[in-house]
Design a protein around this motif. Sequence first.
Motif, PDB file in Angstrom:
ATOM      1  N   ARG A  54      53.732  24.759  40.132  1.00 32.12           N
ATOM      2  CA  ARG A  54      53.570  23.309  40.232  1.00 32.12           C
ATOM      3  C   ARG A  54      52.154  23.010  39.769  1.00 32.12           C
ATOM      4  O   ARG A  54      51.179  23.299  40.480  1.00 32.12           O
ATOM      5  N   VAL A  56      49.214  20.733  38.954  1.00 32.39           N
ATOM      6  CA  VAL A  56      48.655  19.421  39.299  1.00 32.39           C
ATOM      7  C   VAL A  56      47.380  19.198  38.493  1.00 32.39           C
ATOM      8  O   VAL A  56      46.459  20.016  38.528  1.00 32.39           O
ATOM      9  N   ASP A  69      49.976  13.375  40.443  1.00 30.88           N
ATOM     10  CA  ASP A  69      50.825  13.981  41.460  1.00 30.88           C
ATOM     11  C   ASP A  69      49.987  14.762  42.467  1.00 30.88           C
ATOM     12  O   ASP A  69      48.794  15.016  42.253  1.00 30.88           O
ATOM     13  N   HIS A 109      56.002  16.362  44.457  1.00 28.94           N
ATOM     14  CA  HIS A 109      55.027  15.547  43.730  1.00 28.94           C
ATOM     15  C   HIS A 109      54.261  14.593  44.654  1.00 28.94           C
ATOM     16  O   HIS A 109      53.123  14.232  44.347  1.00 28.94           O
ATOM     17  N   HIS A 203      51.665  14.543  29.342  1.00 28.27           N
ATOM     18  CA  HIS A 203      52.119  15.108  30.617  1.00 28.27           C
ATOM     19  C   HIS A 203      53.579  14.706  30.779  1.00 28.27           C
ATOM     20  O   HIS A 203      53.889  13.530  30.954  1.00 28.27           O
ATOM     21  N   ALA A 205      55.741  15.519  33.140  1.00 26.02           N
ATOM     22  CA  ALA A 205      56.265  15.533  34.516  1.00 26.02           C
ATOM     23  C   ALA A 205      57.432  16.519  34.595  1.00 26.02           C
ATOM     24  O   ALA A 205      57.281  17.672  34.178  1.00 26.02           O
ATOM     25  N   TYR A 251      54.898  20.209  34.250  1.00 28.81           N
ATOM     26  CA  TYR A 251      54.544  20.338  35.672  1.00 28.81           C
ATOM     27  C   TYR A 251      55.060  21.642  36.266  1.00 28.81           C
ATOM     28  O   TYR A 251      54.410  22.248  37.124  1.00 28.81           O
TER      29      TYR A 251
END
Length: 273
Positions: A54, A56, A69, A109, A203, A205, A251
């Motif tokens: 994940r 960020v 996020d 998120h 980005h 996501a 992500y």
Amino acid sequence: MTNPPFIFHIGAVRGQIFTDGVGVSAPEVAAARYPDHVEQMRTEIGDAPVSGSRNVLLLDSGNERILIDTGEGKFNASAPGLLIPALHEHGVAPESITTVILTHFHMDHIGGLLTEEGTPTFPNARLIAAQAEHDHWLNEATLAALPADRAAFIRSAFAAYPRVELVTPPAEVLPGMTLFPAYGHSPGQCAVLIESQGERLLHIADSWHIPAQLNLPEARIKFDAVPEQAIASRRALMERAEQENLLTLGYHFEFPGLGHVLRAGKRRVWIIK
């Protein structure tokens, strides 16, 4: 001890990518997440285990410190997110965050929005999100259908922040930072384009989850809320990333999630930065 962030620049904007958590799946397990295309995804994935993270993104633009996020936070007590301890360990005070952009409202998120005590993790930040995403998840019918703890978290999180700015994408939310629709995985999910001094970052996501989807964009992950819309968004983002040679951040890609979508003959390939 947490992993150090990956540091890079988009023009004058300094970026740091923190992992909120990592995982490795066997190829057959990863392929099974795409119920309509299990065999095709198994072929695209190959024989190597699939690593994910994940990822960020923290941006420092001079006047603003922006987080895109917030990771899982403490919502999943059995596997809490790593973002907040990593920020502390690497010298980023949560109080220094001025803006949190939420691509969508899935718990991996938004789970970092609140502390264990239920107070804002980022007390000086405004939240920015798409109106459509907020309207869906804060709808009473949607909340009633969720597990009680998840519904309570969503209610509390958005009540805890006094400044919540809802936009209709495409919308420039900060200088050089534009949200645009990537609907389907979640009803109001957005991608983010960051531009500075002629350099750009896309980005995506959760528009796609692993690079193996690049040549099978019709493969929907089982978490896509509106599959046909998600497929259309995925195709559009893949095409844009390729045609404009955009540095791209996934992500859920293997840390740090950065790369380019290039063409090799009739196939797309993911080239890690």
